[in-house]
Design a protein around this motif. Structure first.
Motif, short mmCIF file in Angstrom:
data_model
loop_
_atom_site.label_atom_id
_atom_site.label_comp_id
_atom_site.label_asym_id
_atom_site.label_seq_id
_atom_site.Cartn_x
_atom_site.Cartn_y
_atom_site.Cartn_z
N THR A 197 38.33 52.45 29.23
CA THR A 197 37.34 51.71 28.44
C THR A 197 36.29 52.63 27.83
O THR A 197 35.80 52.39 26.73
CB THR A 197 36.67 50.61 29.28
N GLY A 198 35.95 53.73 28.53
CA GLY A 198 34.98 54.67 27.99
C GLY A 198 35.47 55.34 26.73
O GLY A 198 34.69 55.65 25.82
N GLY A 199 36.78 55.60 26.64
CA GLY A 199 37.35 56.23 25.47
C GLY A 199 37.45 55.33 24.27
O GLY A 199 37.54 55.79 23.13
N LEU A 200 37.44 54.02 24.50
CA LEU A 200 37.55 53.06 23.40
C LEU A 200 36.23 52.37 23.10
O LEU A 200 35.79 52.33 21.95
CB LEU A 200 38.61 52.00 23.74
N ASN A 201 35.59 51.86 24.14
CA ASN A 201 34.47 50.93 23.93
C ASN A 201 33.08 51.51 24.11
O ASN A 201 32.10 50.85 23.76
CB ASN A 201 34.62 49.74 24.89
N ALA A 202 32.96 52.72 24.67
CA ALA A 202 31.62 53.26 24.89
C ALA A 202 30.94 53.61 23.57
O ALA A 202 29.86 53.13 23.27
CB ALA A 202 31.67 54.47 25.80
N LEU A 203 31.62 54.45 22.77
CA LEU A 203 31.03 54.86 21.50
C LEU A 203 31.98 54.74 20.32
O LEU A 203 31.53 54.54 19.18
CB LEU A 203 30.53 56.30 21.60
#
Length: 491
Positions: free
Chosen positions: A195-201
């Protein structure tokens, strides 16, 4: 506020010539217009494959800008995008496929895919497609768009279903709360199965019209060089990446004038990392999220972060947070309890797992399983995982507090503290340390440091030196592996 699934096409119409994506390894660049055309190719490809709304599209590939075209095409067709952790074993991946039952599997020809499915296609298979105007299916905002499997460090991986509402509200909330805009640029090394790779930034910046530079295999100096080369303004890395970055000669000798702020996430950040950035006059702060909510939930002004090391700030514009004690009551300032979050950015449900869904959702609130406290100003601090809390002789011990103490020693590079079963105390504090000089003198100094700053019951009964700490697929320290190490005779 309403944002349909085709907002990426609207963004392309508004700013067609802005650079949307850059592949760091190849320096390939796509404008928003080119991204729209690539989405169109995949949309027609899925249509010809006769994939029906709700069908799962599994993807086995390392970070690449092409994955965004697939992701958005799935959204336009009402398909569920299922990114697979390519670092898992064949057996683990097979279990995920059996659970997700995808209709199609896309894979990167440059890698080695251990999986077999009736319908498998290489990501490069549609390069010659002629259709570039995306075809669409009607969807509801509650319909699933992404299904991201949890890491499985606390059990069998679960498919976290994120709806269009979940993804879009996380993006809008991030843009508004963090002040993102079209001039912002981010460098992303976070794996795009996370999720960090898609939705964080990444998705928030694409919604805002900014530029996303995609890296694959992390290398500290390359990442720092790219930060200056592409004039990035905001980027997220995990603490273990920052540890490697601040140790480089490039970091010591260069400034990063374009950077508004460096973000840390995925795990509590060691305080010496704050100090390294602060000494260079650079802004640095932490965030907090989880696959089921976000991953963005809090905001703290960059100017305040150094004075409040470890604080993630207050809940963002369009979500809520609270801390609850074991009695079910809201915690007083400085009292540790379990963190609950609430908002339209939360996941819909766990795939094929109604019981786990019911366990984690309570009256619209998500029980995160993380321990937190709030200071007198209303700023939140993440203390650690509830499951990682150590109970020794009836006393609660939070590993992060012990870790931050040990990290003050100048020779210590990384620390992980766990509780180990003990017949007398229940659990004893055990520290695993990566250290420049693994000597008896250093061990004595660490014990002295702990005696100066910690209550006696918090002091590690055992300190074990390792050459490196085990990491999960997203770069977090894997404490589950450390628990296994304590049973190894030679540890």
């Amino acid at each position: 506020m309403f944002v349909e699934q085709a907002w990426i096409l609207k963004r392309a119409a508004l700013t067609p010539h802005y650079i949307a994506l850059i592949n760091l390894a190849t320096e390939e660049q796509w404008t928003y217009q080119q991204l729209s055309e690539e989405i169109g190719k995949w949309s027609h490809f899925f249509e010809r494959q006769q994939l029906q709304k709700g069908s799962r599209v599994a993807v086995f590939a390392k970070n690449h800008i092409q994955l965004f075209a697939v992701l958005f095409a799935c959204g336009l067709r009402g398909l569920i995008y299922v990114p697979l952790n390519w670092r898992l074993s064949k057996e683990e991946l097979t279990q995920i496929l059996q659970d997700a039952t995808p209709s199609i599997l896309l894979y990167d020809e440059e890698g080695s895919c251990p999986l077999t499915l009736e319908k498998m296609f290489p990501l490069q298979s549609i390069e010659q497609e002629k259709d570039t105007v995306p075809s669409r299916q009607a969807v509801d905002m509650d319909d699933p768009w992404l299904m991201i499997y949890t890491g499985g460090t606390t059990g069998r991986p679960k498919g976290v279903v994120l709806s269009f509402q979940s993804v879009n509200w996380n993006a809008m909330n991030t843009i508004i709360s963090w002040g993102l805009h079209a001039q912002d640029r981010t460098l992303n090394y976070m794996p795009m199965f996370h999720t960090g790779g898609l939705n964080a930034l990444c998705i928030p910046l694409l919604m805002a019209g900014g530029t996303v530079i995609i890296g694959d295999k992390f290398e500290a100096e390359t990442a720092l060089q790219a930060t200056n080369q592409y004039k990035t303004t905001i980027s997220l890395f995990v603490p273990t990446m920052y540890q490697a970055m601040i140790a480089t000669k490039y970091f010591q000798e260069n400034q990063f004038p374009s950077m508004k702020v460096f973000l840390s996430g995925g795990a509590p950040c060691p305080h010496p990392i704050y100090d390294a950035f602060y000494k260079k006059g650079l802004f640095f702060k932490e965030g907090y999220g989880l696959t089921e909510a976000g991953p963005n939930n809090f905001y703290i002004a960059r100017e305040h972060a150094y004075a409040k090391k470890g604080a993630v700030g207050k809940s963002m514009q369009f979500n809520e947070a609270k801390i609850i004690n074991p009695a079910g009551q809201s915690c007083a300032p400085r009292e540790v309890g379990e963190l609950f979050v609430k908002g339209k950015h939360m996941f819909r449900f766990y795939w094929n797992n109604k019981q786990e869904t019911a366990n984690i959702l309570q009256d619209g609130w998500l029980k995160t399983g993380d321990l937190a406290m709030m200071d007198e100003d209303g700023d939140f601090y993440i203390v650690g995982r509830r499951k990682e809390m150590i109970i020794s002789g009836g006393e609660n011990i939070y590993p992060q507090e012990v870790e931050q103490c040990l990290l003050q020693h100048p020779h210590v590079q990384e620390v992980a503290v766990i509780g180990v079963e003990d017949d007398y105390w229940g659990e004893i504090v055990t520290a695993f340390i990566v250290c420049q000089h693994q000597t008896t003198a250093v061990l004595d100094e660490l014990n002295e440091l702990c005696h100066q700053q910690l209550g006696r019951y918090k002091i590690p009964k055992h300190i074990i030196f390792l050459d490196e700490l085990p990491k999960t697929s997203v770069g977090k320290i894997d404490k589950k592996v450390l628990q296994l190490l304590v049973d190894t005779p030679n540890c």
